[in-house]
Scaffold this active site. Structure first.
Site, PDB file in Angstrom:
ATOM      1  N   TYR A  10       0.829  -1.210   0.000  1.00  0.00           N
ATOM      2  CA  TYR A  10       0.000   0.000   0.000  1.00  0.00           C
ATOM      3  C   TYR A  10       0.862   1.258   0.000  1.00  0.00           C
ATOM      4  O   TYR A  10       0.442   2.308  -0.474  1.00  0.00           O
ATOM      5  CB  TYR A  10      -0.938  -0.032   1.197  1.00  0.00           C
ATOM      6  CG  TYR A  10      -2.227   0.735   1.018  1.00  0.00           C
ATOM      7  CD1 TYR A  10      -2.968   0.633  -0.153  1.00  0.00           C
ATOM      8  CD2 TYR A  10      -2.717   1.543   2.034  1.00  0.00           C
ATOM      9  CE1 TYR A  10      -4.160   1.321  -0.310  1.00  0.00           C
ATOM     10  CE2 TYR A  10      -3.910   2.225   1.897  1.00  0.00           C
ATOM     11  CZ  TYR A  10      -4.621   2.117   0.722  1.00  0.00           C
ATOM     12  OH  TYR A  10      -5.804   2.797   0.575  1.00  0.00           O
ATOM     13  N   LYS A  42      -3.511   8.057   3.345  1.00  0.00           N
ATOM     14  CA  LYS A  42      -4.684   7.790   4.185  1.00  0.00           C
ATOM     15  C   LYS A  42      -4.454   8.276   5.610  1.00  0.00           C
ATOM     16  O   LYS A  42      -5.396   8.745   6.270  1.00  0.00           O
ATOM     17  CB  LYS A  42      -5.012   6.301   4.170  1.00  0.00           C
ATOM     18  CG  LYS A  42      -5.593   5.809   2.850  1.00  0.00           C
ATOM     19  CD  LYS A  42      -6.915   6.478   2.522  1.00  0.00           C
ATOM     20  CE  LYS A  42      -7.565   5.866   1.289  1.00  0.00           C
ATOM     21  NZ  LYS A  42      -8.827   6.544   0.919  1.00  0.00           N
TER      22      LYS A  42
END
Length: 255
Positions: free
Chosen positions: A154, A161
């Site tokens: 990720y 995020k």
């Protein structure tokens, strides 16, 4: 009467009928809301087509959250369709390929900046662009992927995020006096168009299948959409700066 009866909701990020954003728009309409959608560029045609699968027609506004011109004109565009907004859904995220897939140590700043701008700063940009349309407060709901830990592949999207989560808290602090609530829904992995762009997405699926105490279905965006609709309603009148996890409970489990 639905929990969003008579409310006007702006929903970004409706690209496919398998997306969380699409199901938020769908359930919001079923709960009585007037829904306005946004789209941009090549994705605008996708939004237009998928909007036809909603229970009711929904107007679509062109919006690029990195364009100050679009942001400056958003309130006027919204008022062409509804007199004010009661809620906003931020379903916007993007990271260049070089920022994902195990390239964390080598990613250039330009790619990192793009990920943070579109995926995190845009929450502030969108909220402030919609602020003139808020009447007696509003609920802003963003879609998140839990950034408490590092996830496989990720990479800088995880950092973006984390920035999104922090941005939501500062917005909640500064807009609380105006009765504007800012909350996030942290969903488990869903096989959306965005997920398909993440190298190694199947590794996320395996983690959830092994560790989530509640059975998790990567093809079902409805649970996360229902949480977002609940936050858009008046049923959470004093909840802000919160992250609601809809991940089968995995966030609460240890190794």
């Amino acid at each position: 009467m639905g929990i969003l009866q008579g409310k006007n909701i702006l929903v970004t990020g409706v690209l496919t009928d398998g997306s969380i954003a699409f199901h938020i728009a769908k359930i919001a309409q079923e709960e009585g809301a007037n829904v306005v959608l946004t789209g941009f560029g090549r994705a605008l045609s996708l939004t237009t087509r998928i909007a036809g699968r909603l229970p009711q027609p929904a107007p679509i506004i062109e919006l690029d959250v990195t364009s100050q011109e679009h942001l400056d004109g958003l309130a006027d565009e919204v008022r062409k369709h509804v007199p004010h907004l009661d809620g906003v859904v931020h379903s916007i995220g993007f990271a260049p390929e070089a920022a994902l897939g195990g390239n964390f140590l080598n990613t250039a700043w330009e790619d990192v900046a793009t990920a943070v701008h579109i995926s995190a700063y845009s929450l502030k940009s969108l909220t402030m662009a919609c602020r003139p349309t808020f009447k007696d407060g509003a609920s802003v709901v963003g879609l998140d992927f839990d950034a408490q830990v590092a996830w496989p592949k990720y990479d800088w999207m995880g950092v973006a995020k984390a920035a999104l989560e922090s941005t939501s808290r500062y917005l909640a602090r500064d807009l609380g006096a105006e009765n504007v609530r800012i909350n996030l829904v942290a969903a488990g992995p869903i096989r959306t168009m965005a997920a398909k762009s993440i190298p190694g997405f199947d590794e996320f699926e395996k983690v959830w299948n092994d560790r989530s105490p509640l059975e998790w279905d990567v093809t079902d965006p409805v649970p996360a959409a229902k949480a977002a609709v609940a936050l858009l309603s008046d049923w959470f009148p004093k909840t802000t700066a919160e992250i609601i996890h809809v991940d089968g409970g995995l966030h609460g489990m240890g190794a």
